[in-house]
Design a protein around this motif. Structure first.
Motif, mmCIF file in Angstrom:
data_model
loop_
_atom_site.group_PDB
_atom_site.id
_atom_site.type_symbol
_atom_site.label_atom_id
_atom_site.label_comp_id
_atom_site.label_asym_id
_atom_site.label_seq_id
_atom_site.Cartn_x
_atom_site.Cartn_y
_atom_site.Cartn_z
ATOM 1 N N PHE A 23 0.839 -1.189 0.000
ATOM 2 C CA PHE A 23 0.000 0.000 0.000
ATOM 3 C C PHE A 23 0.876 1.241 0.000
ATOM 4 O O PHE A 23 2.074 1.182 0.294
ATOM 5 C CB PHE A 23 -1.006 0.002 1.161
ATOM 6 N N VAL A 24 0.272 2.354 -0.379
ATOM 7 C CA VAL A 24 0.955 3.645 -0.481
ATOM 8 C C VAL A 24 0.438 4.534 0.634
ATOM 9 O O VAL A 24 -0.769 4.593 0.881
ATOM 10 C CB VAL A 24 0.686 4.294 -1.858
ATOM 11 N N ILE A 25 1.351 5.227 1.311
ATOM 12 C CA ILE A 25 0.963 6.071 2.433
ATOM 13 C C ILE A 25 1.739 7.383 2.396
ATOM 14 O O ILE A 25 2.857 7.444 1.864
ATOM 15 C CB ILE A 25 1.200 5.331 3.776
ATOM 16 N N LYS A 26 1.150 8.407 2.952
ATOM 17 C CA LYS A 26 1.792 9.717 3.046
ATOM 18 C C LYS A 26 3.043 9.624 3.924
ATOM 19 O O LYS A 26 3.041 8.952 4.944
ATOM 20 C CB LYS A 26 0.796 10.703 3.660
ATOM 21 N N PRO A 27 4.111 10.327 3.546
ATOM 22 C CA PRO A 27 5.294 10.366 4.413
ATOM 23 C C PRO A 27 5.034 11.212 5.648
ATOM 24 O O PRO A 27 4.201 12.120 5.633
ATOM 25 C CB PRO A 27 6.364 11.001 3.517
ATOM 26 N N GLY A 28 5.735 10.914 6.712
ATOM 27 C CA GLY A 28 5.582 11.687 7.931
ATOM 28 C C GLY A 28 6.388 12.976 7.879
ATOM 29 O O GLY A 28 7.446 13.044 7.257
ATOM 30 N N GLY A 29 5.862 14.024 8.515
ATOM 31 C CA GLY A 29 6.623 15.254 8.694
ATOM 32 C C GLY A 29 6.612 16.228 7.540
ATOM 33 O O GLY A 29 7.201 17.310 7.642
ATOM 34 N N LEU A 30 5.952 15.894 6.432
ATOM 35 C CA LEU A 30 5.908 16.810 5.296
ATOM 36 C C LEU A 30 4.608 17.598 5.306
ATOM 37 O O LEU A 30 3.534 17.049 5.560
ATOM 38 C CB LEU A 30 6.018 16.058 3.968
ATOM 39 N N ASP A 31 4.717 18.894 5.007
ATOM 40 C CA ASP A 31 3.531 19.715 4.830
ATOM 41 C C ASP A 31 2.760 19.203 3.618
ATOM 42 O O ASP A 31 3.340 18.700 2.656
ATOM 43 C CB ASP A 31 3.955 21.173 4.609
ATOM 44 N N HIS A 32 1.451 19.346 3.655
ATOM 45 C CA HIS A 32 0.629 18.843 2.555
ATOM 46 C C HIS A 32 0.966 19.514 1.228
ATOM 47 O O HIS A 32 0.792 18.911 0.164
ATOM 48 C CB HIS A 32 -0.854 19.021 2.887
ATOM 49 N N ASN A 33 1.458 20.749 1.270
ATOM 50 C CA ASN A 33 1.838 21.432 0.035
ATOM 51 C C ASN A 33 3.068 20.810 -0.617
ATOM 52 O O ASN A 33 3.336 21.042 -1.795
ATOM 53 C CB ASN A 33 2.106 22.916 0.308
ATOM 54 N N GLU A 34 3.830 20.036 0.144
ATOM 55 C CA GLU A 34 5.040 19.411 -0.383
ATOM 56 C C GLU A 34 4.784 18.035 -0.986
ATOM 57 O O GLU A 34 5.694 17.435 -1.557
ATOM 58 C CB GLU A 34 6.079 19.265 0.738
ATOM 59 N N LEU A 35 3.580 17.534 -0.855
ATOM 60 C CA LEU A 35 3.310 16.164 -1.283
ATOM 61 C C LEU A 35 3.228 16.055 -2.802
ATOM 62 O O LEU A 35 2.706 16.932 -3.475
ATOM 63 C CB LEU A 35 2.002 15.675 -0.662
ATOM 64 N N SER A 36 3.743 14.951 -3.317
ATOM 65 C CA SER A 36 3.683 14.635 -4.742
ATOM 66 C C SER A 36 3.714 13.116 -4.871
ATOM 67 O O SER A 36 4.078 12.413 -3.916
ATOM 68 C CB SER A 36 4.870 15.260 -5.485
#
Length: 283
Positions: free
Chosen positions: A55-68
């Motif tokens: 499964f794919v999950i969001k990384p910890g500690g990153l602001d949502h604006n930094e997500l890709s």
């Protein structure tokens, strides 16, 4: 295959599925922000990679604006990062063990959302279920949204959530002293549940504020709830059947066309109350 070791290559179909899941998780995280359900680095969405034990999950500690998509973390069903893949240099969200436990607990769970959305979290902090006092709650959740006692480490929390979801066939729970979790067959349906849970909690709070002193809100009768929920499930099943029929319709012969009722997607469509480009603000 479960593996926490170096992975150089997946089968082509899995590579495609991973790429699509990364893109979907990154895109829908932005919808959580727009809907007012998460802020700063809080909140997490994960989604199962179809036909795999990943499964794919969001990384910890990153602001949502930094997500890709390339910053999403690929993990196995034991919550271990699949090294050598994009995003593997980043730590997964701290709640990865809860998400992994839920995926292992049921094949019907295709995505998990955890937020600290204010109204739903207020119910969780009080240890109070969100009551089924509206047709919208009956339609989406089939009854009160239950509370799960906070029991400590992530593996125990994951087990408590899984047991509650299994017992109630719910798609949302409130973890006491923590916040809401929602699940779905896919990422969009899990996000939809998170949005509608926050709306339901907000509506209850506002309705209570306007009541005369000593009055209380009246819940729907069990028979009403059952009828509303069954109608929703039948409609979902019909849409899924139409979609599957459209996918299987032969289009290779000249002049062939799909039946007009199909969407071409095997995923049950999310009702138009929460379209991709219009997640309603809850604050």
């Amino acid at each position: 295959m479960r593996s926490g070791g170096q992975v150089n290559r997946f089968e082509p179909r899995v590579e495609v599925a991973v790429a699509r899941t990364r893109a979907e998780v990154a895109r829908l995280h932005k919808m959580l922000v727009r809907g007012g359900l998460v802020s700063w680095t809080s909140g997490v969405l994960s989604a199962r990679v179809p036909d795999s034990e990943l499964f794919v999950i969001k990384p910890g500690g990153l602001d949502h604006n930094e997500l890709s998509p390339e910053k999403m973390v690929l993990v196995d069903l034991d919550g271990r990062v699949v090294t050598g893949t994009p995003g593997s240099e980043l730590p997964p969200s701290r709640g990865v063990a809860v998400h992994a436990h839920l995926y292992r607990s049921s094949d019907r769970i295709g995505a998990v959302v955890h937020t600290h959305s204010p109204y739903a979290t207020a119910f969780a902090l009080r240890g109070e279920p969100v009551p089924c006092i509206s047709t919208g709650v009956a339609d989406e959740f089939g009854g009160d949204v239950p509370v799960v006692a906070y029991v400590g480490p992530d593996d125990r929390v994951g087990d408590a959530i899984a047991r509650t979801l299994t017992a109630s066939e719910a798609t949302a729970v409130l973890v006491e002293r923590h916040g809401p979790y929602t699940v779905g067959a896919d990422a969009r349906s899990a996000v939809r549940a998170a949005v509608l849970l926050e709306e339901a909690a907000r509506a209850v709070q506002l309705a209570r504020a306007g009541l005369p002193e000593g009055s209380a809100l009246t819940a729907l009768e069990p028979d009403e709830i059952h009828a509303i929920r069954e109608r929703r499930l039948r409609a979902d099943a019909e849409r899924a059947a139409e979609s599957a029929a459209a996918d299987s319709y032969p289009t290779s012969r000249p002049g062939a066309a799909r039946p007009s009722g199909g969407t071409g997607s095997r995923t049950t469509p999310i009702p138009s109350t929460v379209p991709d480009n219009d997640v309603r603000t809850t604050q």
